[in-house]
Design an enzyme around this catalytic site. Structure first.
Site, PDB file in Angstrom:
ATOM      1  N   GLU A   1       0.817  -1.209   0.000  1.00 49.71           N
ATOM      2  CA  GLU A   1       0.000   0.000   0.000  1.00 49.71           C
ATOM      3  C   GLU A   1       0.857   1.269   0.000  1.00 49.71           C
ATOM      4  OE1 GLU A   1      -3.042   0.311  -0.538  1.00 49.71           O
ATOM      5  OE2 GLU A   1      -3.565   2.306   0.178  1.00 49.71           O
ATOM      6  N   ASP A   2       1.938   1.266   0.749  1.00 48.52           N
ATOM      7  CA  ASP A   2       2.675   2.513   0.994  1.00 48.52           C
ATOM      8  C   ASP A   2       3.996   2.665   0.250  1.00 48.52           C
ATOM      9  OD1 ASP A   2       0.647   3.125   2.692  1.00 48.52           O
ATOM     10  OD2 ASP A   2       1.757   2.771   4.540  1.00 48.52           O
TER      11      ASP A   2
END
Ligand code: MN
Length: 390
Positions: free
Chosen positions: A76-77
């Protein structure tokens, strides 16, 4: 920040067969992926997945779950793809990380109709492998512990979502200590004034009733021993949110507050539970309407126990939960118990079909019910089952 060897040692302390290579690889991989990024409080970002992994070691979870915790924010990051995780860590961890990435993209407290859709996706993600939810709950717990660094709007949103969805889910999964901490942290941010007033009152009562927990425990142990019952007795003050919720429901004021001590009596068989109940009721007067027999009629999440409340010494109410060791394991760890490392031959296997029946049931309802509001209403009622020690 916890060192690499410290995390590995923690896992090895309860699971000597853990894959050390896997844990080390996940640690280094996640640390590099998050390098240079900081959290709101200025800590390196990697301290977050590391703390999430540490929370899960307290639940003694398996090495794949711990590795997933370290990697949970990587897709996600950072620039890492799902395919890279699959390739580096295999498809088991790959799909666990993927499940978490999908949950992360849900905005659970958006408008109601969307909330139902988010919930459906959440349920699908966790029904494929329940370890996804265990990591998600640990992730939420660490985020709630560090909420003071967020903006007021983000605090409010996170605390609401935690109280409405994640705390009840933790309870549903049988992770009672996680549930209690999530509830108390949400309570603190959502209702600061009642929180302050209640914790101050509890501190005052702690001074006034000093020694009462030991006193009750000693009487109970002595009476049980006289009756020839082998039992483990432990007691504590209940948690602020659980107390507050009951005060709200029963319209009890701070001045009338009496129902704050909870005791657990662990014995070796169901028969003995009923005998121990007899001992408690012949020692102290029981409070009408507070007796519940979840041994003969277990809750939907397989929770089994006898509950009763008595008027103890110094006229304080004392809630008793009486159950066997096996029942206690399910009450404390629920589904997490299944993923705990087991000593060979230690037993404690339970039927997966039954454990996850509630999850499948919710998915079925979701498909059958046309009205999202109706689904949400049923769902919340279902999650909000009578809790432990309240
Ligand atoms: Mn996270």
């Amino acid at each position: 920040m916890m060192r690499q060897y410290e995390l590995t040692e923690r896992v090895l302390s309860y699971n000597p067969n853990a894959d050390e290579g896997l844990l080390n690889k996940a640690y280094v991989y996640a640390m590099k992926a998050h390098a240079g990024v900081k959290r709101n409080n200025g800590d390196p970002y990697f301290s977050h997945p590391l703390e999430v992994a540490a929370i899960l070691t307290e639940l003694k979870l398996d090495d794949a779950t711990i590795a997933t915790a370290l990697l949970h924010d990587v897709v996600e990051d950072t620039g890492v793809t799902k395919a890279e995780i699959d390739q580096t860590f295999g498809s088991e961890i790959g799909s666990l990380v993927d499940g978490l990435t999908k949950i992360m993209r849900l905005d659970l407290v958006s408008r109601k109709a969307q909330q139902v859709e988010s919930f459906r996706k959440l349920l699908i993600a966790i029904s494929s492998d329940v370890r996804v939810l265990l990591v998600k709950l640990a992730d939420r717990l660490h985020n709630m512990r560090t909420l003071q660094h967020n903006s007021p709007a983000s605090r409010q949103r996170n605390a609401e979502e935690t109280l409405e969805i994640y705390a009840p889910l933790a309870g549903r999964m049988g992770m009672q200590s996680v549930r209690e901490e999530l509830e108390d942290l949400s309570f603190k941010w959502l209702y600061p004034e009642p929180y302050e007033a209640l914790t101050a009152k509890l501190a005052e009562l702690r001074v006034r009733n000093a020694g009462i927990v030991e006193e009750i425990g000693n009487i109970l142990r002595a009476r049980l021993a006289e009756a020839g019952i082998k039992a483990e007795v432990s007691g504590r003050e209940k948690k602020p949110y659980a107390i507050w919720r009951k005060m709200q429901n029963k319209q009890i004021s701070l001045e009338q507050l009496s129902d704050i001590y909870g005791f657990r009596v662990i014995v070796d068989s169901s028969d003995t539970c009923y005998r121990a109940l007899g001992v408690a009721h012949s020692t102290w007067r029981s409070v009408p309407g507070r007796f519940k027999d979840y041994i003969s009629t277990p809750k939907q999440n397989n929770y089994q126990s006898i509950h009763t409340t008595v008027v103890g010494p110094r006229h304080q109410w004392v809630e008793l939960q009486i159950r066997t060791r096996d029942m206690d394991q399910i009450a404390e760890y629920g589904v997490a118990a299944h993923w705990r490392y087991k000593q060979p031959g230690a037993g404690g296997e339970t039927d997966d079909g039954q454990r996850f029946a509630w999850l499948r049931q919710m998915l079925e309802w979701q498909q059958q019910l046309q009205d999202p509001q109706e689904f949400l209403r049923i769902l919340q009622g279902y999650l909000d089952f009578a809790g432990i020690l309240r």
